[in-house]
Motif scaffolding. Sequence first.
Motif, PDB file in Angstrom:
ATOM      1  N   ASN A  21      -2.470  11.223 -64.653  1.00  0.00           N
ATOM      2  CA  ASN A  21      -2.583   9.945 -63.939  1.00  0.00           C
ATOM      3  C   ASN A  21      -1.696   9.830 -62.702  1.00  0.00           C
ATOM      4  OD1 ASN A  21      -4.591   9.077 -65.687  1.00  0.00           O
ATOM      5  ND2 ASN A  21      -3.098   8.307 -67.130  1.00  0.00           N
ATOM      6  N   GLU A  22      -1.220  10.957 -62.159  1.00  0.00           N
ATOM      7  CA  GLU A  22      -0.580  10.947 -60.852  1.00  0.00           C
ATOM      8  C   GLU A  22      -1.668  11.207 -59.806  1.00  0.00           C
ATOM      9  OE1 GLU A  22       3.874  12.699 -61.686  1.00  0.00           O
ATOM     10  OE2 GLU A  22       2.343  14.055 -60.949  1.00  0.00           O
ATOM     11  N   THR A  23      -1.560  10.529 -58.699  1.00  0.00           N
ATOM     12  CA  THR A  23      -2.505  10.772 -57.611  1.00  0.00           C
ATOM     13  C   THR A  23      -1.749  11.310 -56.401  1.00  0.00           C
ATOM     14  OG1 THR A  23      -2.305   8.477 -56.856  1.00  0.00           O
ATOM     15  CG2 THR A  23      -4.127   8.987 -58.345  1.00  0.00           C
ATOM     16  N   ALA A  52      -0.380  11.327 -52.934  1.00  0.00           N
ATOM     17  CA  ALA A  52      -0.085  10.315 -51.928  1.00  0.00           C
ATOM     18  C   ALA A  52       0.003  10.934 -50.536  1.00  0.00           C
ATOM     19  CB  ALA A  52       1.225   9.606 -52.274  1.00  0.00           C
ATOM     20  N   THR A  78       3.009  13.435 -55.253  1.00  0.00           N
ATOM     21  CA  THR A  78       2.194  12.661 -56.185  1.00  0.00           C
ATOM     22  C   THR A  78       2.964  11.414 -56.614  1.00  0.00           C
ATOM     23  OG1 THR A  78       3.018  13.833 -58.140  1.00  0.00           O
ATOM     24  CG2 THR A  78       1.049  14.723 -57.074  1.00  0.00           C
ATOM     25  N   ALA A  79       2.226  10.423 -57.078  1.00  0.00           N
ATOM     26  CA  ALA A  79       2.836   9.178 -57.540  1.00  0.00           C
ATOM     27  C   ALA A  79       1.973   8.580 -58.628  1.00  0.00           C
ATOM     28  CB  ALA A  79       2.975   8.197 -56.384  1.00  0.00           C
ATOM     29  N   ARG A  80       2.606   7.843 -59.493  1.00  0.00           N
ATOM     30  CA  ARG A  80       1.880   7.099 -60.526  1.00  0.00           C
ATOM     31  C   ARG A  80       1.757   5.653 -60.077  1.00  0.00           C
ATOM     32  NH1 ARG A  80       4.123   9.092 -66.372  1.00  0.00           N
ATOM     33  NH2 ARG A  80       3.444  11.232 -66.118  1.00  0.00           N
ATOM     34  N   THR A  81       0.583   5.094 -60.218  1.00  0.00           N
ATOM     35  CA  THR A  81       0.350   3.701 -59.890  1.00  0.00           C
ATOM     36  C   THR A  81       0.448   2.894 -61.174  1.00  0.00           C
ATOM     37  OG1 THR A  81      -1.126   4.335 -58.112  1.00  0.00           O
ATOM     38  CG2 THR A  81      -1.282   2.076 -58.887  1.00  0.00           C
ATOM     39  N   ASP A 106       0.535  -1.006 -62.251  1.00  0.00           N
ATOM     40  CA  ASP A 106       0.409  -2.391 -61.835  1.00  0.00           C
ATOM     41  C   ASP A 106       1.243  -3.282 -62.747  1.00  0.00           C
ATOM     42  OD1 ASP A 106      -1.393  -1.693 -59.851  1.00  0.00           O
ATOM     43  OD2 ASP A 106      -3.072  -1.786 -61.220  1.00  0.00           O
TER      44      ASP A 106
END
Length: 66
Positions: free
Chosen positions: A30-32, A34, A49-52, A54
């Motif tokens: 689940n890292e996308t 960036a 990469t980063a995890r979003t 919310d």
Amino acid sequence: MYTQNTLESWDITDGSNPVMQSRLDFGQQNETVAGSTFDVDRSVAYAVTARTMDPLYALSFADRRT
């Protein structure tokens, strides 16, 4: 939903018949990506990469004077 980052290398010499040469999965679940860049002289690709995540906020409006 599961996100997997993959770096692929393709031979497009014959544009109507591209051929995948290699594939490398990277990052954690689940890292996308960036951002990314390629250093051709060193034959290295860099990716950030980063995890979003919310956040959920509970905002009280019971006493509008405070």
